[in-house]
Design a protein around this motif. Sequence first.
Motif, PDB file in Angstrom:
ATOM      1  N   GLU A   9       0.826  -1.205   0.000  1.00  0.00           N
ATOM      2  CA  GLU A   9       0.000   0.000   0.000  1.00  0.00           C
ATOM      3  C   GLU A   9       0.865   1.262   0.000  1.00  0.00           C
ATOM      4  O   GLU A   9       0.384   2.344  -0.329  1.00  0.00           O
ATOM      5  CB  GLU A   9      -0.968   0.014   1.182  1.00  0.00           C
ATOM      6  CG  GLU A   9      -0.289   0.068   2.526  1.00  0.00           C
ATOM      7  CD  GLU A   9      -1.221  -0.166   3.696  1.00  0.00           C
ATOM      8  OE1 GLU A   9      -0.921   0.337   4.792  1.00  0.00           O
ATOM      9  OE2 GLU A   9      -2.244  -0.864   3.521  1.00  0.00           O
ATOM     10  N   GLU A  10       2.134   1.123   0.360  1.00  0.00           N
ATOM     11  CA  GLU A  10       3.040   2.269   0.420  1.00  0.00           C
ATOM     12  C   GLU A  10       4.064   2.278  -0.717  1.00  0.00           C
ATOM     13  O   GLU A  10       4.605   3.338  -1.043  1.00  0.00           O
ATOM     14  CB  GLU A  10       3.773   2.277   1.762  1.00  0.00           C
ATOM     15  CG  GLU A  10       2.834   2.410   2.945  1.00  0.00           C
ATOM     16  CD  GLU A  10       3.501   2.152   4.280  1.00  0.00           C
ATOM     17  OE1 GLU A  10       4.748   2.185   4.347  1.00  0.00           O
ATOM     18  OE2 GLU A  10       2.773   1.898   5.243  1.00  0.00           O
ATOM     19  N   TYR A  11       4.368   1.114  -1.291  1.00  0.00           N
ATOM     20  CA  TYR A  11       5.417   1.005  -2.304  1.00  0.00           C
ATOM     21  C   TYR A  11       4.977   0.120  -3.465  1.00  0.00           C
ATOM     22  O   TYR A  11       4.438  -0.964  -3.256  1.00  0.00           O
ATOM     23  CB  TYR A  11       6.679   0.363  -1.718  1.00  0.00           C
ATOM     24  CG  TYR A  11       7.537   1.296  -0.919  1.00  0.00           C
ATOM     25  CD1 TYR A  11       8.588   1.986  -1.517  1.00  0.00           C
ATOM     26  CD2 TYR A  11       7.308   1.482   0.438  1.00  0.00           C
ATOM     27  CE1 TYR A  11       9.387   2.842  -0.787  1.00  0.00           C
ATOM     28  CE2 TYR A  11       8.102   2.343   1.184  1.00  0.00           C
ATOM     29  CZ  TYR A  11       9.144   3.017   0.563  1.00  0.00           C
ATOM     30  OH  TYR A  11       9.925   3.862   1.280  1.00  0.00           O
ATOM     31  N   SER A  12       5.290   0.580  -4.677  1.00  0.00           N
ATOM     32  CA  SER A  12       5.224  -0.304  -5.837  1.00  0.00           C
ATOM     33  C   SER A  12       6.611  -0.926  -5.998  1.00  0.00           C
ATOM     34  O   SER A  12       7.598  -0.424  -5.442  1.00  0.00           O
ATOM     35  CB  SER A  12       4.873   0.497  -7.095  1.00  0.00           C
ATOM     36  OG  SER A  12       5.934   1.386  -7.413  1.00  0.00           O
ATOM     37  N   SER A  13       6.710  -1.979  -6.781  1.00  0.00           N
ATOM     38  CA  SER A  13       8.018  -2.589  -7.052  1.00  0.00           C
ATOM     39  C   SER A  13       8.957  -1.567  -7.679  1.00  0.00           C
ATOM     40  O   SER A  13      10.127  -1.463  -7.308  1.00  0.00           O
ATOM     41  CB  SER A  13       7.872  -3.781  -8.001  1.00  0.00           C
ATOM     42  OG  SER A  13       7.143  -4.807  -7.398  1.00  0.00           O
ATOM     43  N   ARG A  14       8.444  -0.793  -8.609  1.00  0.00           N
ATOM     44  CA  ARG A  14       9.271   0.196  -9.315  1.00  0.00           C
ATOM     45  C   ARG A  14       9.787   1.277  -8.362  1.00  0.00           C
ATOM     46  O   ARG A  14      10.962   1.640  -8.414  1.00  0.00           O
ATOM     47  CB  ARG A  14       8.482   0.820 -10.458  1.00  0.00           C
ATOM     48  CG  ARG A  14       9.315   1.758 -11.292  1.00  0.00           C
ATOM     49  CD  ARG A  14       8.454   2.349 -12.419  1.00  0.00           C
ATOM     50  NE  ARG A  14       9.243   3.177 -13.279  1.00  0.00           N
ATOM     51  CZ  ARG A  14       9.825   2.783 -14.399  1.00  0.00           C
ATOM     52  NH1 ARG A  14       9.708   1.533 -14.792  1.00  0.00           N
ATOM     53  NH2 ARG A  14      10.528   3.621 -15.131  1.00  0.00           N
ATOM     54  N   ARG A  15       8.928   1.769  -7.503  1.00  0.00           N
ATOM     55  CA  ARG A  15       9.354   2.806  -6.560  1.00  0.00           C
ATOM     56  C   ARG A  15      10.410   2.276  -5.599  1.00  0.00           C
ATOM     57  O   ARG A  15      11.414   2.935  -5.329  1.00  0.00           O
ATOM     58  CB  ARG A  15       8.158   3.355  -5.780  1.00  0.00           C
ATOM     59  CG  ARG A  15       8.569   4.398  -4.762  1.00  0.00           C
ATOM     60  CD  ARG A  15       7.400   4.960  -4.008  1.00  0.00           C
ATOM     61  NE  ARG A  15       7.892   5.717  -2.865  1.00  0.00           N
ATOM     62  CZ  ARG A  15       7.224   5.870  -1.753  1.00  0.00           C
ATOM     63  NH1 ARG A  15       6.020   5.360  -1.608  1.00  0.00           N
ATOM     64  NH2 ARG A  15       7.748   6.562  -0.760  1.00  0.00           N
ATOM     65  N   LEU A  16      10.185   1.071  -5.078  1.00  0.00           N
ATOM     66  CA  LEU A  16      11.143   0.483  -4.142  1.00  0.00           C
ATOM     67  C   LEU A  16      12.489   0.260  -4.831  1.00  0.00           C
ATOM     68  O   LEU A  16      13.546   0.598  -4.295  1.00  0.00           O
ATOM     69  CB  LEU A  16      10.591  -0.820  -3.565  1.00  0.00           C
ATOM     70  CG  LEU A  16      11.440  -1.515  -2.507  1.00  0.00           C
ATOM     71  CD1 LEU A  16      11.757  -0.589  -1.332  1.00  0.00           C
ATOM     72  CD2 LEU A  16      10.712  -2.781  -2.025  1.00  0.00           C
ATOM     73  N   ALA A  17      12.451  -0.310  -6.044  1.00  0.00           N
ATOM     74  CA  ALA A  17      13.698  -0.541  -6.795  1.00  0.00           C
ATOM     75  C   ALA A  17      14.407   0.785  -7.065  1.00  0.00           C
ATOM     76  O   ALA A  17      15.626   0.887  -6.897  1.00  0.00           O
ATOM     77  CB  ALA A  17      13.405  -1.274  -8.099  1.00  0.00           C
TER      78      ALA A  17
END
Length: 165
Positions: A9-17
């Motif tokens: 709910e706080e991070y997409s895979s792309r944002r985290l990467a």
Amino acid sequence: MEIRIERREEYSSRRLAAEMLAAAAKTDPENIRFYRGKNGKPLSDLPYFFNCSHSGEYVACAVSHREIGVDLERVRPVHARLLRTLTDREKAWLESLPREEWDRAFLRLWTMKESWIKCRSGVVWEYKQCNFVEENGVLSVKPKGYNFTFPATPEGYVLTVCEKE
């Protein structure tokens, strides 16, 4: 190697990467360019490898100087048809366990296979090309040239990270 698990709910895979790669390269996330490599494996224009996985409420990502694969799974009942992804030795090991341990044990095998395939930019039908074998009560998890780690996860999840040596 850096590994993070965050709530979806706080991070997409792309944002985290992007955040992790930016921290490793000491740059801004907006400066990172992503593209797809062999068999659709996500890559960036930085001298780092990364891989992400999501399941249930969480997303996991690992960043490394070496090729890497990640698989996160929420522990849940496993459909019998998925047993076809196991080798005969793996099925025998699984069947030797008490029934109440099968789902978590199967998903541990699954995450090992999936992370290994993702590390190699492989394809899904390669599940039987590596054999994870139990020795002296412990699962031996080392196809030649690869290291496996099992980072701590939130309750009810299993995570495997495969990194090329």
